[in-house]
Design a protein around this motif. Structure first.
Motif, PDB file in Angstrom:
ATOM      1  N   LEU A 275     128.159  44.228 -43.037  1.00 32.70           N
ATOM      2  CA  LEU A 275     128.453  45.766 -43.211  1.00 32.70           C
ATOM      3  C   LEU A 275     126.794  46.305 -43.395  1.00 32.70           C
ATOM      4  N   MET A 276     126.076  45.713 -44.109  1.00 40.59           N
ATOM      5  CA  MET A 276     124.746  46.406 -44.182  1.00 40.59           C
ATOM      6  C   MET A 276     123.834  46.393 -42.657  1.00 40.59           C
ATOM      7  N   ALA A 277     124.266  45.336 -41.962  1.00 38.16           N
ATOM      8  CA  ALA A 277     123.695  45.445 -40.844  1.00 38.16           C
ATOM      9  C   ALA A 277     124.314  46.664 -40.020  1.00 38.16           C
ATOM     10  N   LEU A 278     125.572  46.557 -39.976  1.00 39.90           N
ATOM     11  CA  LEU A 278     126.556  47.493 -39.303  1.00 39.90           C
ATOM     12  C   LEU A 278     125.929  49.225 -39.540  1.00 39.90           C
ATOM     13  N   VAL A 279     125.692  49.263 -40.808  1.00 42.54           N
ATOM     14  CA  VAL A 279     125.301  50.740 -41.284  1.00 42.54           C
ATOM     15  C   VAL A 279     123.996  50.923 -40.669  1.00 42.54           C
ATOM     16  N   MET A 280     123.155  49.815 -40.782  1.00 43.42           N
ATOM     17  CA  MET A 280     121.753  50.122 -40.364  1.00 43.42           C
ATOM     18  C   MET A 280     121.784  50.551 -38.705  1.00 43.42           C
ATOM     19  N   LEU A 281     122.455  49.619 -37.892  1.00 44.60           N
ATOM     20  CA  LEU A 281     122.542  49.819 -36.534  1.00 44.60           C
ATOM     21  C   LEU A 281     123.206  51.302 -36.251  1.00 44.60           C
ATOM     22  N   ALA A 282     124.419  51.564 -37.240  1.00 46.08           N
ATOM     23  CA  ALA A 282     124.928  53.190 -36.677  1.00 46.08           C
ATOM     24  C   ALA A 282     123.822  54.102 -36.967  1.00 46.08           C
ATOM     25  N   VAL A 283     122.885  54.018 -37.827  1.00 45.11           N
ATOM     26  CA  VAL A 283     121.918  55.046 -38.065  1.00 45.11           C
ATOM     27  C   VAL A 283     120.977  55.051 -36.945  1.00 45.11           C
ATOM     28  N   ILE A 284     120.372  53.781 -36.658  1.00 44.47           N
ATOM     29  CA  ILE A 284     119.340  53.789 -35.464  1.00 44.47           C
ATOM     30  C   ILE A 284     119.909  54.211 -34.240  1.00 44.47           C
ATOM     31  N   ALA A 285     121.330  54.084 -33.949  1.00 42.67           N
ATOM     32  CA  ALA A 285     122.077  54.306 -32.619  1.00 42.67           C
ATOM     33  C   ALA A 285     121.918  55.811 -32.629  1.00 42.67           C
ATOM     34  N   LEU A 286     122.115  56.505 -33.789  1.00 47.19           N
ATOM     35  CA  LEU A 286     122.348  57.921 -33.774  1.00 47.19           C
ATOM     36  C   LEU A 286     120.951  58.470 -33.652  1.00 47.19           C
ATOM     37  N   VAL A 287     119.935  57.923 -34.020  1.00 52.25           N
ATOM     38  CA  VAL A 287     118.633  58.525 -33.954  1.00 52.25           C
ATOM     39  C   VAL A 287     118.251  58.264 -32.269  1.00 52.25           C
ATOM     40  N   LEU A 288     118.596  57.012 -31.936  1.00 53.76           N
ATOM     41  CA  LEU A 288     118.105  56.872 -30.325  1.00 53.76           C
ATOM     42  C   LEU A 288     118.838  57.809 -29.545  1.00 53.76           C
ATOM     43  N   VAL A 289     119.834  58.221 -29.825  1.00 53.57           N
ATOM     44  CA  VAL A 289     120.918  58.853 -28.931  1.00 53.57           C
ATOM     45  C   VAL A 289     120.144  60.302 -28.669  1.00 53.57           C
ATOM     46  N   TRP A 290     119.749  60.863 -30.204  1.00 50.99           N
ATOM     47  CA  TRP A 290     118.915  61.894 -30.217  1.00 50.99           C
ATOM     48  C   TRP A 290     117.801  61.721 -29.539  1.00 50.99           C
ATOM     49  N   ARG A 291     117.193  60.793 -29.445  1.00 52.39           N
ATOM     50  CA  ARG A 291     115.798  60.475 -28.758  1.00 52.39           C
ATOM     51  C   ARG A 291     115.970  60.643 -27.313  1.00 52.39           C
ATOM     52  N   ALA A 292     117.184  60.230 -26.900  1.00 50.95           N
ATOM     53  CA  ALA A 292     117.344  59.836 -25.497  1.00 50.95           C
ATOM     54  C   ALA A 292     117.280  61.394 -24.798  1.00 50.95           C
ATOM     55  N   THR A 293     117.456  62.462 -25.431  1.00 51.91           N
ATOM     56  CA  THR A 293     117.792  63.899 -24.959  1.00 51.91           C
ATOM     57  C   THR A 293     116.226  64.372 -24.750  1.00 51.91           C
ATOM     58  N   LEU A 294     115.247  63.741 -25.264  1.00 54.25           N
ATOM     59  CA  LEU A 294     113.824  64.366 -25.376  1.00 54.25           C
ATOM     60  C   LEU A 294     113.082  63.674 -24.478  1.00 54.25           C
ATOM     61  N   TYR A 295     111.902  64.504 -24.035  1.00 59.84           N
ATOM     62  CA  TYR A 295     111.144  64.055 -23.030  1.00 59.84           C
ATOM     63  C   TYR A 295     110.184  62.752 -23.581  1.00 59.84           C
ATOM     64  N   ARG A 296     110.477  61.735 -22.556  1.00 54.86           N
ATOM     65  CA  ARG A 296     109.847  60.530 -23.151  1.00 54.86           C
ATOM     66  C   ARG A 296     108.793  59.983 -22.363  1.00 54.86           C
ATOM     67  N   GLY A 297     108.414  60.918 -21.260  1.00 57.08           N
ATOM     68  CA  GLY A 297     107.260  60.433 -20.308  1.00 57.08           C
ATOM     69  C   GLY A 297     105.774  60.272 -20.853  1.00 57.08           C
ATOM     70  N   ALA A 298     104.943  60.375 -19.764  1.00 58.88           N
ATOM     71  CA  ALA A 298     103.567  60.145 -20.138  1.00 58.88           C
ATOM     72  C   ALA A 298     103.165  61.308 -20.906  1.00 58.88           C
ATOM     73  N   THR A 299     102.208  60.882 -21.937  1.00 59.81           N
ATOM     74  CA  THR A 299     101.665  62.131 -22.730  1.00 59.81           C
ATOM     75  C   THR A 299     100.105  62.524 -22.456  1.00 59.81           C
ATOM     76  N   GLY A 300      99.763  61.766 -21.270  1.00 61.03           N
ATOM     77  CA  GLY A 300      98.462  62.153 -20.636  1.00 61.03           C
ATOM     78  C   GLY A 300      98.208  63.376 -20.119  1.00 61.03           C
ATOM     79  N   GLY A 301      97.249  63.998 -19.730  1.00 59.93           N
ATOM     80  CA  GLY A 301      96.907  64.962 -19.176  1.00 59.93           C
ATOM     81  C   GLY A 301      97.468  65.311 -17.985  1.00 59.93           C
ATOM     82  N   LYS A 302      97.534  64.302 -16.952  1.00 57.74           N
ATOM     83  CA  LYS A 302      97.834  64.436 -15.763  1.00 57.74           C
ATOM     84  C   LYS A 302      99.152  64.377 -15.447  1.00 57.74           C
ATOM     85  N   GLY A 303      99.973  64.233 -16.385  1.00 53.55           N
ATOM     86  CA  GLY A 303     101.794  64.095 -16.556  1.00 53.55           C
ATOM     87  C   GLY A 303     102.087  62.652 -15.947  1.00 53.55           C
TER      88      GLY A 303
END
Lengths: 303, 363
Positions: A275-303
């Motif tokens: 259950l402990m593992a399950l709760v951790m995975l649930a929280v991580i999944a939530l955070v990663l779903v939110w992360r998927a909505t963000l821009y995740r490409g290069a962060t250098g100047g040339k894009g």
């Protein structure tokens, strides 16, 4: 067409099997993966699967889900989920939020940067026991902190160890270096000329952080949050030493330990761990779903 | 968008200095920029040209001197309050924003209304011919397109001054020529005052109204392209402007503006650019294309040198020839005549095309 009159062209000779396999990345260097694979199977996969099947074989019978039913019907066990989340989430959040401004100040090159960074990272090497000892010495009833408060005219010493706060402090002290190092490396990956460009376009310091740095940093912060959360969620030694292990800080890992090694109910202990593992995975999944909505490409100047 | 640019009459760069620790990157630069001018800062890497640009933009604080715009001091303002547009060498496009949002960023920071913002962004996008790419992200664009976005983003604000930091150095050769023309065209149609940093003398000559040649943080010469090209002030500027032949000589005699020099087995008359006295050590600078072939055994051998052809490169209309003087010194020559390795040639150079400078001022 005159093709019928001519001899058919000789069939193209097939490349050797070795070449065709190499084309797909199969060659002798693949053997290098064997030690790692053995490691994963023996030390991770097997214990997890063993624990999983164990959790479905309750000691006192009651069907495969007996342990899980027991867990959720016993408030002393059930509440551990909330207790652990109440420690892990704020600790991870504090670590991430505190690391942003400090990493932001330290990302450039300047004299003494190494000294400061080393000082911030040292708590990693101290270990939880030393940290706990220090916290008790400093924040305990007779610690310096309370003595100072008492001389300043406070009536009662404030309780800051052997309860929720002690564990939270300990988690922040040990978790911050990880969060800081990660955030610093994510920040250093953002091209400083982006901020300069924003400045020449009229963006104030605040606007630059809000519109340029933060959006580019956010995916990294999500990962940092996940890692420090996992560290904090599996808290065990400090929950005992500077917490109140039978009450306010009766966290999931303590519950798993107690059921398995005090009550000798390995099966229920395994269920708590699952259950402990399950709760951790649930929280991580939530955070990663939110992360998927963000821009995740290069962060250098040339894009 | 040819109107509305906040013009200034004069921008004074007054003895501006910048040091990084003990190393001085810019030692006392003086320059007056008039509204509408296109200025090129020219020099090799480490000459302080980028430092000068960053000081103008406000990205680097000065360690001495001041900058005033129409009498108003601006060197104490942060970059966001100077309002100058800047095009970065690596473009510095915001990778998480579309082309449209990149270009509109400055306007939205200035709280420009939505309809006005859209109109101006549309115009800028059209100007740099990116209409069909406006919703793409920087990573989806080619180098030339990214460059256009960077330019559009800087000029959409119609800034009083546009600063460009080697904007073409990351492009391949043919695109560089194309974008160079584009930048010139934009400057002609919009009249935006521009300061352009480059290490490429051809680029500087092609674009600028006025050139500032820098070396080790010091201004060597300020002048029009024609002026700098034909009348460099010292051997360093000459070397930078394509005077590839630098012969080590001694001044033999001085005659008014001109002087006769000897050395490397040659005797040449030329323009005494630094008024050297006779006996002084000097260099004689000659452009490869200023040599002309003399028919063998011609009557007059005035201002000629003889050399043996070593290497011939075919360049279409002309040939680049490397020849050797009797002294062993190499000579670069460009000529329309067909030559072959081993030929001995007599080369004449007009007196006014031999420039005599003090020795030691070259790089």
């Amino acid at each position: 067409m005159t093709a019928t009159l001519e001899k058919p062209p000789p069939p193209l000779e097939k490349a050797s099997l070795k070449h065709r396999l190499a084309e797909r990345g199969v060659d002798r260097t693949l053997w290098l993966l064997v030690p790692g694979a053995i490691f994963v199977v023996v030390l991770f996969l097997y214990p997890v699967l063993y624990g999983l099947q164990l959790s479905f074989q309750p000691k006192d019978g009651g069907g495969p889900f007996g342990n899980y039913i027991k867990f959720f019907s016993d408030p002393y066990l059930r509440d551990t989920i909330w207790i652990t989340l109440r420690l892990g989430l704020p600790a991870a959040l504090i670590n991430v939020l505190a690391s942003i401004p400090i990493a932001f100040q330290l990302r450039g090159k300047f004299r003494g940067k190494r000294t400061i960074t080393t000082m911030l990272v040292v708590p990693i090497t101290l270990g939880t026991v030393l940290t706990a000892q220090g916290l008790i010495e400093y924040l305990g009833r007779a610690g310096w902190f309370n003595r100072v408060l008492l001389t300043l005219g406070v009536d009662e010493p404030i309780r800051l160890v052997h309860n929720y706060w002690g564990v939270l402090f300990s988690l922040v002290i040990t978790g911050f270096p990880f969060a800081f190092l990660l955030t610093l490396s994510y920040l250093s990956g953002i091209d400083p000329s982006l901020e300069q460009a924003a400045a020449t376009l009229g963006a104030s310091r605040r606007d630059r952080f809000r519109h340029i740095t933060l959006p580019l940093l956010a995916p990294g912060l999500a990962i940092t949050f996940c890692l420090t959360f996992v560290l904090a969620f599996s808290v065990f030694p400090s929950a005992i030493m500077v917490g109140e292990p039978s009450g306010e800080t009766h966290v999931m890992s303590i519950a798993a330990y107690e059921t398995a090694f005090r009550d000798f109910d390995y099966s229920l202990g395994a269920a708590v761990a699952m259950l402990m593992a399950l709760v951790m995975l649930a929280v991580i999944a939530l955070v990663l779903v939110w992360r998927a909505t963000l821009y995740r490409g290069a962060t250098g100047g040339k894009g | 968008m040819s109107t509305g640019a906040a013009r200034f009459a004069e921008l004074h760069i007054d003895h501006v200095q910048r040091a990084f620790g003990d190393t001085v990157a810019l030692r006392g630069m003086d320059l007056t920029i008039k509204g509408g001018e296109f200025i090129a800062l020219l020099g090799p890497s480490g000459c302080g040209k980028s430092t000068a640009l960053n000081c103008l933009a406000g990205l680097l604080p000065l360690t001495g001197g001041k900058i005033t715009m129409d009498g108003k001091r601006i060197d104490d303002l942060p970059p966001e309050r100077r309002g100058f547009g800047m095009v970065f060498q690596n473009y510095a496009l915001f990778p998480h924003m579309s082309v449209r949002r990149n270009i509109g960023f400055g306007l939205s920071m200035r709280k420009v209304g939505k309809t006005e913002l859209n109109r101006r962004v549309d115009e800028a996008i059209k100007l740099v011919q990116l209409t069909e790419h406006e919703h793409k992200f920087p990573a989806q664009l080619s180098g030339g397109q990214q460059q256009r976005v960077a330019i559009a983003r800087a000029i959409v604000l119609e800034p009083p001054l546009v600063l460009m930091d080697e904007p073409l150095s990351n492009l391949d050769a043919s695109l560089r020529l194309e974008m160079r023309t584009e930048i010139r065209r934009l400057h002609q149609s919009l009249g935006l005052t521009t300061v352009y940093v480059t290490h490429d003398q051809e680029e500087a000559l092609a674009l600028a109204d006025r050139l500032v040649v820098l070396r080790l943080g010091e201004v060597q010469q300020i002048g029009s392209p024609e002026d700098v090209y034909a009348h460099p002030t010292n051997a360093y500027v000459a070397g930078f402007m394509g005077y590839r032949n630098m012969l080590r000589v001694t001044v033999e005699s001085v005659d008014g503006e001109n002087a006769v020099v000897t050395g490397e087995g040659v005797r040449l008359a030329g323009v005494n650019r630094e008024s050297l006295p006779s006996g002084a050590a000097a260099v004689a600078a000659v452009r490869p294309e200023d040599f002309s072939l003399v028919v063998p055994n011609a009557a007059s051998t005035e201002n000629t040198v003889s050399a043996v052809v070593e290497i011939v490169e075919y360049h279409g209309r002309e040939q680049a020839v490397e020849a050797r003087l009797p002294s062993g010194e190499q000579l670069h020559v460009r000529t329309n005549s067909r030559l072959a390795p081993g030929d001995t040639v007599q080369l004449r150079v007009p007196v006014e095309r031999v420039l005599i400078f003090a020795e030691g001022s070259s790089s």
